[in-house]
Design a protein around this motif. Structure first.
Motif, PDB file in Angstrom:
ATOM      1  N   GLU A   9       0.835  -1.208   0.000  1.00 47.18           N
ATOM      2  CA  GLU A   9       0.000   0.000   0.000  1.00 47.18           C
ATOM      3  C   GLU A   9       0.868   1.257   0.000  1.00 47.18           C
ATOM      4  N   TYR A  10       1.907   1.219   0.830  1.00 44.46           N
ATOM      5  CA  TYR A  10       2.842   2.345   0.891  1.00 44.46           C
ATOM      6  C   TYR A  10       3.513   2.565  -0.459  1.00 44.46           C
ATOM      7  N   LEU A  11       4.002   1.507  -1.087  1.00 41.28           N
ATOM      8  CA  LEU A  11       4.673   1.624  -2.378  1.00 41.28           C
ATOM      9  C   LEU A  11       3.712   2.106  -3.461  1.00 41.28           C
ATOM     10  N   GLN A  12       2.449   1.674  -3.391  1.00 35.07           N
ATOM     11  CA  GLN A  12       1.443   2.126  -4.354  1.00 35.07           C
ATOM     12  C   GLN A  12       1.229   3.634  -4.247  1.00 35.07           C
ATOM     13  N   ALA A  13       1.123   4.130  -3.018  1.00 30.44           N
ATOM     14  CA  ALA A  13       0.905   5.561  -2.806  1.00 30.44           C
ATOM     15  C   ALA A  13       2.102   6.377  -3.285  1.00 30.44           C
ATOM     16  N   VAL A  14       3.304   5.892  -2.981  1.00 32.58           N
ATOM     17  CA  VAL A  14       4.519   6.596  -3.400  1.00 32.58           C
ATOM     18  C   VAL A  14       4.614   6.636  -4.924  1.00 32.58           C
ATOM     19  N   GLU A  15       4.347   5.509  -5.574  1.00 37.21           N
ATOM     20  CA  GLU A  15       4.437   5.454  -7.033  1.00 37.21           C
ATOM     21  C   GLU A  15       3.481   6.442  -7.684  1.00 37.21           C
ATOM     22  N   GLU A  16       2.260   6.522  -7.172  1.00 39.92           N
ATOM     23  CA  GLU A  16       1.278   7.432  -7.761  1.00 39.92           C
ATOM     24  C   GLU A  16       1.745   8.879  -7.679  1.00 39.92           C
ATOM     25  N   VAL A  17       2.413   9.242  -6.581  1.00 39.56           N
ATOM     26  CA  VAL A  17       2.858  10.625  -6.416  1.00 39.56           C
ATOM     27  C   VAL A  17       4.110  10.910  -7.237  1.00 39.56           C
ATOM     28  N   ILE A  18       5.147  10.087  -7.073  1.00 40.85           N
ATOM     29  CA  ILE A  18       6.423  10.467  -7.689  1.00 40.85           C
ATOM     30  C   ILE A  18       6.393  10.396  -9.209  1.00 40.85           C
ATOM     31  N   THR A  19       5.538   9.530  -9.781  1.00 42.66           N
ATOM     32  CA  THR A  19       5.457   9.483 -11.239  1.00 42.66           C
ATOM     33  C   THR A  19       4.768  10.724 -11.803  1.00 42.66           C
ATOM     34  N   THR A  20       3.909  11.363 -11.011  1.00 44.28           N
ATOM     35  CA  THR A  20       3.214  12.558 -11.500  1.00 44.28           C
ATOM     36  C   THR A  20       3.987  13.848 -11.223  1.00 44.28           C
ATOM     37  N   ILE A  21       4.880  13.836 -10.234  1.00 45.80           N
ATOM     38  CA  ILE A  21       5.632  15.060  -9.927  1.00 45.80           C
ATOM     39  C   ILE A  21       7.020  15.062 -10.577  1.00 45.80           C
ATOM     40  N   GLU A  22       7.390  13.990 -11.263  1.00 47.53           N
ATOM     41  CA  GLU A  22       8.758  13.839 -11.787  1.00 47.53           C
ATOM     42  C   GLU A  22       9.183  15.031 -12.632  1.00 47.53           C
ATOM     43  N   ASP A  23       8.352  15.451 -13.577  1.00 46.96           N
ATOM     44  CA  ASP A  23       8.729  16.551 -14.469  1.00 46.96           C
ATOM     45  C   ASP A  23       8.925  17.851 -13.693  1.00 46.96           C
ATOM     46  N   GLU A  24       8.007  18.152 -12.802  1.00 46.23           N
ATOM     47  CA  GLU A  24       8.117  19.387 -12.017  1.00 46.23           C
ATOM     48  C   GLU A  24       9.337  19.338 -11.099  1.00 46.23           C
ATOM     49  N   TYR A  25       9.566  18.189 -10.474  1.00 48.68           N
ATOM     50  CA  TYR A  25      10.722  18.012  -9.582  1.00 48.68           C
ATOM     51  C   TYR A  25      12.025  18.296 -10.324  1.00 48.68           C
ATOM     52  N   ASN A  26      12.136  17.817 -11.538  1.00 52.76           N
ATOM     53  CA  ASN A  26      13.380  17.948 -12.294  1.00 52.76           C
ATOM     54  C   ASN A  26      13.623  19.356 -12.837  1.00 52.76           C
ATOM     55  N   LYS A  27      12.630  20.226 -12.695  1.00 51.06           N
ATOM     56  CA  LYS A  27      12.842  21.639 -13.026  1.00 51.06           C
ATOM     57  C   LYS A  27      13.636  22.357 -11.929  1.00 51.06           C
ATOM     58  N   HIS A  28      13.816  21.658 -10.794  1.00 56.21           N
ATOM     59  CA  HIS A  28      14.486  22.261  -9.642  1.00 56.21           C
ATOM     60  C   HIS A  28      15.691  21.408  -9.263  1.00 56.21           C
ATOM     61  N   PRO A  29      16.849  21.623  -9.892  1.00 55.61           N
ATOM     62  CA  PRO A  29      18.026  20.797  -9.593  1.00 55.61           C
ATOM     63  C   PRO A  29      18.464  20.858  -8.139  1.00 55.61           C
ATOM     64  N   GLU A  30      18.092  21.947  -7.439  1.00 56.75           N
ATOM     65  CA  GLU A  30      18.447  22.042  -6.015  1.00 56.75           C
ATOM     66  C   GLU A  30      17.743  20.961  -5.196  1.00 56.75           C
ATOM     67  N   PHE A  31      16.560  20.504  -5.630  1.00 53.47           N
ATOM     68  CA  PHE A  31      15.865  19.421  -4.934  1.00 53.47           C
ATOM     69  C   PHE A  31      16.704  18.137  -4.969  1.00 53.47           C
ATOM     70  N   GLU A  32      17.271  17.859  -6.131  1.00 54.27           N
ATOM     71  CA  GLU A  32      18.041  16.625  -6.276  1.00 54.27           C
ATOM     72  C   GLU A  32      19.349  16.695  -5.484  1.00 54.27           C
ATOM     73  N   ARG A  33      19.961  17.868  -5.435  1.00 55.68           N
ATOM     74  CA  ARG A  33      21.200  18.011  -4.667  1.00 55.68           C
ATOM     75  C   ARG A  33      20.976  17.681  -3.194  1.00 55.68           C
ATOM     76  N   TYR A  34      19.779  18.004  -2.696  1.00 50.68           N
ATOM     77  CA  TYR A  34      19.440  17.740  -1.298  1.00 50.68           C
ATOM     78  C   TYR A  34      18.726  16.403  -1.112  1.00 50.68           C
ATOM     79  N   ASN A  35      18.665  15.607  -2.198  1.00 50.24           N
ATOM     80  CA  ASN A  35      17.980  14.298  -2.170  1.00 50.24           C
ATOM     81  C   ASN A  35      16.598  14.428  -1.527  1.00 50.24           C
ATOM     82  N   LEU A  36      15.873  15.430  -1.973  1.00 49.71           N
ATOM     83  CA  LEU A  36      14.601  15.777  -1.344  1.00 49.71           C
ATOM     84  C   LEU A  36      13.563  14.668  -1.467  1.00 49.71           C
ATOM     85  N   ILE A  37      13.550  13.977  -2.612  1.00 41.70           N
ATOM     86  CA  ILE A  37      12.478  13.009  -2.838  1.00 41.70           C
ATOM     87  C   ILE A  37      12.564  11.842  -1.866  1.00 41.70           C
ATOM     88  N   GLU A  38      13.780  11.356  -1.606  1.00 46.15           N
ATOM     89  CA  GLU A  38      13.923  10.241  -0.672  1.00 46.15           C
ATOM     90  C   GLU A  38      13.572  10.682   0.744  1.00 46.15           C
TER      91      GLU A  38
END
Length: 444
Positions: free
Chosen positions: A19-48
């Motif tokens: 259930e947890y993995l299902q919820a995470v998949e639904e969110v991160i697959t839809t925010i991927e494009d927006e997340y990648n517009k902000h390289p500072e998010f990835e530097r801080y490993n924000l998604i994990e």
């Protein structure tokens, strides 16, 4: 960030939490494009950092039943994220409760609470204890034993629990009473309290009413009137019954309700008097929906669900994953124009895909059912100010919040052809507020 890589890593680390993995998949697959517009998010490993809860409490709850026998259950509290406010989320008592379900609920709650624009983080808790079939004294003893362990981890500015499946006003009252005794304070640590000791008007109605208000905003984008529309509702608890009540007030026709045993079908529409009977049946007698069928002679299907009946609008309001791909295809074949979720994640990924491909109006629970936690936030505000607002004031604030959530979903979910993907809109809008708060506060 590649959503597939993040998900694969989480699947490796938490393989027994579907259930947890299902919820995470639904969110991160839809925010991927927006997340990648902000390289500072990835530097801080924000998604994990956002996917993994801040902390998890698990504990044994021992209590004594009416026969003098000691019973043992598991208790949990997931404090997921408090970047924008104290942890906030319900407590669920049901035999199905486990860590995976509560992690999914706490994860979803983080984004739902962000959408409300109120200062609330995300959390969830519960136990595999089921109040069904238990006496008031057994429920009281369990609630007191549960809070005897949990009380030290919650507080008005730390973590504010509320109700959920299996936890209504009775259970909240027992838990709050024990918390008050242990903590020696009278504060707004719980929401959904009785009106006599700090509860808010409209709180029991809020999730159901809010779902209808969100639905009305969606329908308005296509110039559709709710009057005379045929609605299939699942569930018969607070969310379902107050959804039905508001729909009846607006002139819609509710043809189904259900519980874990089965489903009723009233083709001519449930009347106000019949709905009053369901309220009494569920709240006073804690009865089953089949008793309604016995009383009024309508169709009842043991183990059945509402999605096979012809309707204009479906409002799943019972529990997670109750509406699958086959159900979605049946609803679409029968001409459904809108689905608005009163429960948390009631539609499976296959069902969501069908609704989005058909480009009907589809509102995910984190947006459509945010009315409950919104009024919980208003209850917290009233408690902190030692005030009590009228039902009209609270209802107007609720309408405004649901309209604002709808506008956020449109802002981030509008596609090139004009279709609004409310799943993407809700996920991105909820994520961006939390992400910016986390970035501002550093790596903690």
């Amino acid at each position: 960030m590649k959503a597939t890589e993040v998900l694969a890593d989480l699947q490796r680390r938490f393989p027994n939490e579907p259930e947890y993995l299902q919820a995470v998949e639904e969110v991160i697959t839809t925010i991927e494009d927006e997340y990648n517009k902000h390289p500072e998010f990835e530097r801080y490993n924000l998604i994990e950092r956002l996917c993994i809860p801040d902390r998890i409490f698990s504990f044994r709850v021992s209590w004594v039943d009416d026969k003098g026998k000691v019973q043992n259950n598991m208790g949990y509290r997931i404090q997921h994220n408090n970047a924008i406010g104290p942890y906030k989320g319900g407590i669920r008592f049901h035999s199905s409760v486990n860590q995976s379900i509560l992690k999914f609920l706490a994860f979803e709650q983080t984004f739902k609470n962000s959408l409300t624009t109120l200062a609330m983080g995300g959390g969830k808790g519960g136990s595999d204890f089921s109040p069904r079939g238990k006496s008031d004294m057994e429920v009281m003893r369990f609630c007191q034993a549960f809070i005897a362990e949990l009380w030290r981890h919650i507080g008005p500015d730390t973590d504010v629990p509320a109700g959920d499946i299996g936890v209504g006003g009775r259970e909240v009252g027992y838990m709050y009473g024990m918390y008050k005794k242990m903590a020696r304070e009278f504060t707004g640590t719980f929401t959904g309290k009785g009106l006599e000791f700090g509860g808010s008007l409209i709180r029991p109605e809020a999730t159901g009413y809010g779902n209808v208000y969100f639905l009305l905003n969606m329908l308005a984008t296509r110039g559709i009137d709710i009057k005379d529309k045929v609605v299939a509702i699942s569930g018969s608890g607070n969310v379902a019954t107050y959804t039905a009540k508001k729909l009846l007030e607006l002139g819609a026709k509710v043809i189904t309700m259900s519980d874990s045993d089965g489903c009723i079908y009233v083709p001519e529409g449930i009347t106000k008097e019949q709905l009053d009977y369901i309220f009494k049946l569920k709240n006073e007698y804690r009865g089953r929906i089949r008793e309604f069928a016995e009383e009024f002679g309508c169709e009842y299907v043991e183990g059945g669900r509402p999605w096979g009946y012809k309707c204009d609008i479906a409002m799943p309001s019972a529990t997670q994953n109750e509406l699958d791909g086959d159900d979605a295809r049946t609803l679409l074949a029968n001409g459904v124009i809108a689905v608005s979720e009163g429960a948390n994640m009631p539609s499976t990924p296959d069902a969501i895909k069908e609704f989005l491909n058909a480009k009907i109006l589809y509102a995910p629970g984190k947006a459509a059912n945010a009315g409950g936690v919104s009024v919980s936030g208003l209850e917290m505000a009233q408690n902190s100010q030692k005030l009590s607002w009228s039902s009209e004031e609270v209802d107007e604030k609720l309408k405004g919040i649901m309209k604002n959530i709808h506008e956020q979903c449109q802002k981030y979910g509008k596609e090139e052809d004009g279709f609004t993907n409310y799943v993407k809109g809700a996920n991105v809008a909820g994520f961006m507020k939390v992400a910016r708060a986390m970035m501002a506060q550093g790596i903690i």
